[in-house]
Design a protein around this motif. Structure first.
Motif, PDB file in Angstrom:
ATOM      1  N   ILE A  17      99.395   2.736  55.517  1.00  0.00           N
ATOM      2  CA  ILE A  17     100.468   3.546  56.121  1.00  0.00           C
ATOM      3  C   ILE A  17     101.115   4.434  55.065  1.00  0.00           C
ATOM      4  CG2 ILE A  17     102.769   3.424  57.168  1.00  0.00           C
ATOM      5  CD1 ILE A  17     101.769   0.949  58.723  1.00  0.00           C
ATOM      6  N   VAL A  18     101.433   3.885  53.910  1.00  0.00           N
ATOM      7  CA  VAL A  18     102.039   4.675  52.821  1.00  0.00           C
ATOM      8  C   VAL A  18     101.084   5.796  52.394  1.00  0.00           C
ATOM      9  CG1 VAL A  18     102.778   4.586  50.404  1.00  0.00           C
ATOM     10  CG2 VAL A  18     103.582   2.854  52.012  1.00  0.00           C
ATOM     11  N   ALA A  19      99.810   5.496  52.276  1.00  0.00           N
ATOM     12  CA  ALA A  19      98.831   6.515  51.869  1.00  0.00           C
ATOM     13  C   ALA A  19      98.746   7.629  52.910  1.00  0.00           C
ATOM     14  CB  ALA A  19      97.463   5.871  51.662  1.00  0.00           C
ATOM     15  N   VAL A  20      98.732   7.273  54.186  1.00  0.00           N
ATOM     16  CA  VAL A  20      98.680   8.278  55.259  1.00  0.00           C
ATOM     17  C   VAL A  20      99.936   9.145  55.227  1.00  0.00           C
ATOM     18  CG1 VAL A  20      98.731   8.581  57.770  1.00  0.00           C
ATOM     19  CG2 VAL A  20      97.083   7.012  56.744  1.00  0.00           C
ATOM     20  N   VAL A  21     101.099   8.537  55.040  1.00  0.00           N
ATOM     21  CA  VAL A  21     102.359   9.287  54.981  1.00  0.00           C
ATOM     22  C   VAL A  21     102.349  10.242  53.789  1.00  0.00           C
ATOM     23  CG1 VAL A  21     104.847   9.078  54.571  1.00  0.00           C
ATOM     24  CG2 VAL A  21     103.736   7.618  56.276  1.00  0.00           C
ATOM     25  N   ILE A  22     101.895   9.752  52.647  1.00  0.00           N
ATOM     26  CA  ILE A  22     101.841  10.608  51.446  1.00  0.00           C
ATOM     27  C   ILE A  22     100.891  11.778  51.669  1.00  0.00           C
ATOM     28  CG2 ILE A  22     101.029  10.688  49.046  1.00  0.00           C
ATOM     29  CD1 ILE A  22     102.217   7.862  48.701  1.00  0.00           C
ATOM     30  N   ILE A  23      99.737  11.532  52.254  1.00  0.00           N
ATOM     31  CA  ILE A  23      98.775  12.610  52.527  1.00  0.00           C
ATOM     32  C   ILE A  23      99.364  13.613  53.515  1.00  0.00           C
ATOM     33  CG2 ILE A  23      96.554  13.120  53.637  1.00  0.00           C
ATOM     34  CD1 ILE A  23      95.511  10.486  52.321  1.00  0.00           C
ATOM     35  N   MET A  24     100.040  13.135  54.557  1.00  0.00           N
ATOM     36  CA  MET A  24     100.633  14.039  55.552  1.00  0.00           C
ATOM     37  C   MET A  24     101.751  14.883  54.934  1.00  0.00           C
ATOM     38  SD  MET A  24     100.639  11.656  58.984  1.00  0.00           S
ATOM     39  CE  MET A  24     101.656  12.791  59.886  1.00  0.00           C
ATOM     40  N   VAL A  25     102.622  14.246  54.160  1.00  0.00           N
ATOM     41  CA  VAL A  25     103.717  14.975  53.510  1.00  0.00           C
ATOM     42  C   VAL A  25     103.147  16.007  52.531  1.00  0.00           C
ATOM     43  CG1 VAL A  25     105.647  14.753  51.877  1.00  0.00           C
ATOM     44  CG2 VAL A  25     105.477  13.216  53.842  1.00  0.00           C
ATOM     45  N   GLY A  26     102.140  15.627  51.765  1.00  0.00           N
ATOM     46  CA  GLY A  26     101.505  16.562  50.830  1.00  0.00           C
ATOM     47  C   GLY A  26     100.869  17.744  51.541  1.00  0.00           C
ATOM     48  N   THR A  27     100.201  17.467  52.665  1.00  0.00           N
ATOM     49  CA  THR A  27      99.560  18.539  53.439  1.00  0.00           C
ATOM     50  C   THR A  27     100.601  19.496  54.007  1.00  0.00           C
ATOM     51  OG1 THR A  27      97.724  17.079  54.005  1.00  0.00           O
ATOM     52  CG2 THR A  27      98.023  19.026  55.386  1.00  0.00           C
ATOM     53  N   VAL A  28     101.660  18.965  54.584  1.00  0.00           N
ATOM     54  CA  VAL A  28     102.735  19.804  55.136  1.00  0.00           C
ATOM     55  C   VAL A  28     103.391  20.615  54.014  1.00  0.00           C
ATOM     56  CG1 VAL A  28     105.021  19.749  56.219  1.00  0.00           C
ATOM     57  CG2 VAL A  28     103.163  18.379  57.171  1.00  0.00           C
ATOM     58  N   ALA A  29     103.648  20.005  52.882  1.00  0.00           N
ATOM     59  CA  ALA A  29     104.272  20.712  51.751  1.00  0.00           C
ATOM     60  C   ALA A  29     103.363  21.830  51.241  1.00  0.00           C
ATOM     61  CB  ALA A  29     104.592  19.738  50.623  1.00  0.00           C
ATOM     62  N   TYR A  30     102.058  21.571  51.170  1.00  0.00           N
ATOM     63  CA  TYR A  30     101.131  22.606  50.714  1.00  0.00           C
ATOM     64  C   TYR A  30     101.149  23.807  51.652  1.00  0.00           C
ATOM     65  CZ  TYR A  30      96.879  25.193  49.855  1.00  0.00           C
ATOM     66  OH  TYR A  30      95.999  26.219  49.619  1.00  0.00           O
ATOM     67  N   TRP A  31     101.012  23.553  52.946  1.00  0.00           N
ATOM     68  CA  TRP A  31     100.976  24.655  53.914  1.00  0.00           C
ATOM     69  C   TRP A  31     102.320  25.382  53.974  1.00  0.00           C
ATOM     70  CZ3 TRP A  31      96.687  26.806  55.272  1.00  0.00           C
ATOM     71  CH2 TRP A  31      95.523  26.063  55.234  1.00  0.00           C
ATOM     72  N   ALA A  32     103.409  24.660  53.825  1.00  0.00           N
ATOM     73  CA  ALA A  32     104.728  25.298  53.806  1.00  0.00           C
ATOM     74  C   ALA A  32     104.882  26.182  52.576  1.00  0.00           C
ATOM     75  CB  ALA A  32     105.828  24.239  53.845  1.00  0.00           C
ATOM     76  N   SER A  33     104.273  25.785  51.468  1.00  0.00           N
ATOM     77  CA  SER A  33     104.374  26.593  50.243  1.00  0.00           C
ATOM     78  C   SER A  33     103.595  27.906  50.360  1.00  0.00           C
ATOM     79  CB  SER A  33     103.875  25.801  49.031  1.00  0.00           C
ATOM     80  OG  SER A  33     102.455  25.708  49.048  1.00  0.00           O
ATOM     81  N   ARG A  34     102.716  28.015  51.320  1.00  0.00           N
ATOM     82  CA  ARG A  34     101.929  29.242  51.518  1.00  0.00           C
ATOM     83  C   ARG A  34     102.714  30.296  52.287  1.00  0.00           C
ATOM     84  NH1 ARG A  34      98.807  30.056  47.961  1.00  0.00           N
ATOM     85  NH2 ARG A  34      97.777  31.568  49.278  1.00  0.00           N
ATOM     86  N   TYR A  35     103.893  29.956  52.818  1.00  0.00           N
ATOM     87  CA  TYR A  35     104.744  30.931  53.495  1.00  0.00           C
ATOM     88  C   TYR A  35     105.626  31.577  52.440  1.00  0.00           C
ATOM     89  CZ  TYR A  35     107.840  33.124  56.835  1.00  0.00           C
ATOM     90  OH  TYR A  35     108.548  34.060  57.546  1.00  0.00           O
ATOM     91  N   LYS A  36     105.515  32.884  52.280  1.00  0.00           N
ATOM     92  CA  LYS A  36     106.268  33.605  51.250  1.00  0.00           C
ATOM     93  C   LYS A  36     107.334  34.462  51.908  1.00  0.00           C
ATOM     94  CE  LYS A  36     103.696  31.823  48.188  1.00  0.00           C
ATOM     95  NZ  LYS A  36     104.192  30.706  47.446  1.00  0.00           N
ATOM     96  N   LYS A  37     108.573  34.284  51.456  1.00  0.00           N
ATOM     97  CA  LYS A  37     109.696  35.062  51.968  1.00  0.00           C
ATOM     98  C   LYS A  37     109.923  36.267  51.059  1.00  0.00           C
ATOM     99  CE  LYS A  37     111.858  31.202  51.966  1.00  0.00           C
ATOM    100  NZ  LYS A  37     112.843  30.184  51.846  1.00  0.00           N
ATOM    101  N   CYS A  38     110.248  37.383  51.679  1.00  0.00           N
ATOM    102  CA  CYS A  38     110.456  38.620  50.927  1.00  0.00           C
ATOM    103  C   CYS A  38     111.950  38.890  50.768  1.00  0.00           C
ATOM    104  CB  CYS A  38     109.786  39.787  51.666  1.00  0.00           C
ATOM    105  SG  CYS A  38     109.928  41.340  50.764  1.00  0.00           S
ATOM    106  N   PRO A  39     112.437  38.964  49.523  1.00  0.00           N
ATOM    107  CA  PRO A  39     113.845  39.308  49.314  1.00  0.00           C
ATOM    108  C   PRO A  39     114.120  40.749  49.742  1.00  0.00           C
ATOM    109  CG  PRO A  39     112.763  38.716  47.224  1.00  0.00           C
ATOM    110  CD  PRO A  39     111.730  38.700  48.288  1.00  0.00           C
ATOM    111  N   SER A  40     115.375  41.050  50.002  1.00  0.00           N
ATOM    112  CA  SER A  40     115.734  42.370  50.526  1.00  0.00           C
ATOM    113  C   SER A  40     115.519  43.498  49.516  1.00  0.00           C
ATOM    114  CB  SER A  40     117.185  42.375  50.997  1.00  0.00           C
ATOM    115  OG  SER A  40     118.039  42.055  49.921  1.00  0.00           O
ATOM    116  N   ASN A  41     115.418  43.192  48.227  1.00  0.00           N
ATOM    117  CA  ASN A  41     115.224  44.243  47.221  1.00  0.00           C
ATOM    118  C   ASN A  41     113.766  44.379  46.784  1.00  0.00           C
ATOM    119  OD1 ASN A  41     115.062  41.856  45.786  1.00  0.00           O
ATOM    120  ND2 ASN A  41     116.096  42.674  43.986  1.00  0.00           N
ATOM    121  N   LYS A  42     112.863  43.857  47.597  1.00  0.00           N
ATOM    122  CA  LYS A  42     111.430  43.935  47.268  1.00  0.00           C
ATOM    123  C   LYS A  42     110.607  44.219  48.519  1.00  0.00           C
ATOM    124  CE  LYS A  42     111.680  40.706  43.407  1.00  0.00           C
ATOM    125  NZ  LYS A  42     111.530  41.592  42.302  1.00  0.00           N
ATOM    126  N   ILE A  43     109.360  44.592  48.285  1.00  0.00           N
ATOM    127  CA  ILE A  43     108.370  44.724  49.346  1.00  0.00           C
ATOM    128  C   ILE A  43     107.311  43.661  49.074  1.00  0.00           C
ATOM    129  CG2 ILE A  43     106.530  46.169  50.288  1.00  0.00           C
ATOM    130  CD1 ILE A  43     108.198  48.617  49.538  1.00  0.00           C
TER     131      ILE A  43
END
Length: 180
Positions: A17-43
């Motif tokens: 269970i701990v291993a599955v939770v760690i893998i799921m959290v890691g997967t969600v964190a990886y995919w979330a890190s692929r979303y890039k927000k653009c600040p208002s003073n940049k393109i």
């Protein structure tokens, strides 16, 4: 013995269970890190495989998901660049030399088509290189404006002179995604 076997199976279950939770959290964190927000003073420029057959996708504000392996991204600054330029010895229409000291403030344009032009033409260039390119474009355009006007027109009708500069310089800077 049966009590120890039960404890062992509970321990194994807990580890799974701990291993599955760690893998799921890691997967969600990886995919979330692929979303890039653009600040208002940049393109934000997304390149690689983008939709619509374009070479790049540009965003001002908001954000975008960057697909691993097939896409990458860079930011381009919207900070204005102040350029002090001294055009000297330009010939007016009546062959009289003119000196035109001037200061221009230029920046990347945030109009969608112009952001894409800037991404195609300027992405990866350093700020000093962009400033040098803008200076060359401006000086060339200034020479053209001066060459089209008599010295009297330049001196007496500063408003027309400035309008001509804005039109020609603006048009030429627009070819690389910059604006006055």
């Amino acid at each position: 013995n049966s009590y120890t076997l039960g404890q062992a199976s509970e321990s194994i279950m807990l580890i799974v269970i701990v291993a599955v939770v760690i893998i799921m959290v890691g997967t969600v964190a990886y995919w979330a890190s692929r979303y890039k927000k653009c600040p208002s003073n940049k393109i934000l420029v997304v390149y690689g495989k983008v939709s619509g057959g374009k070479s790049a996708k540009t965003l001002h504000g908001g954000g975008a998901f960057i697909w691993p392996i097939i896409q990458s991204y860079q930011f381009m600054s919207l900070e204005p660049m102040r350029l002090k330029l001294d055009l000297s010895g330009a010939l007016a229409a009546n062959n009289i030399g003119v000196n035109v000291p001037s200061t221009f403030t230029v920046a990347l344009d945030t109009y969608p088509a112009m952001m894409n032009t800037a991404a195609v033409r300027l992405l990866g260039m350093s700020q000093p290189d962009i400033e040098e390119l803008a200076s060359e474009i401006i000086l060339g355009s200034l020479r053209q404006v001066v060459a089209q006007m008599d010295i009297e027109e330049i001196n007496k009708d500063g408003e027309t002179f400035e309008r001509n500069i804005r039109e020609l310089v603006g048009k030429e800077l627009g070819t690389v995604g910059l604006r006055i």
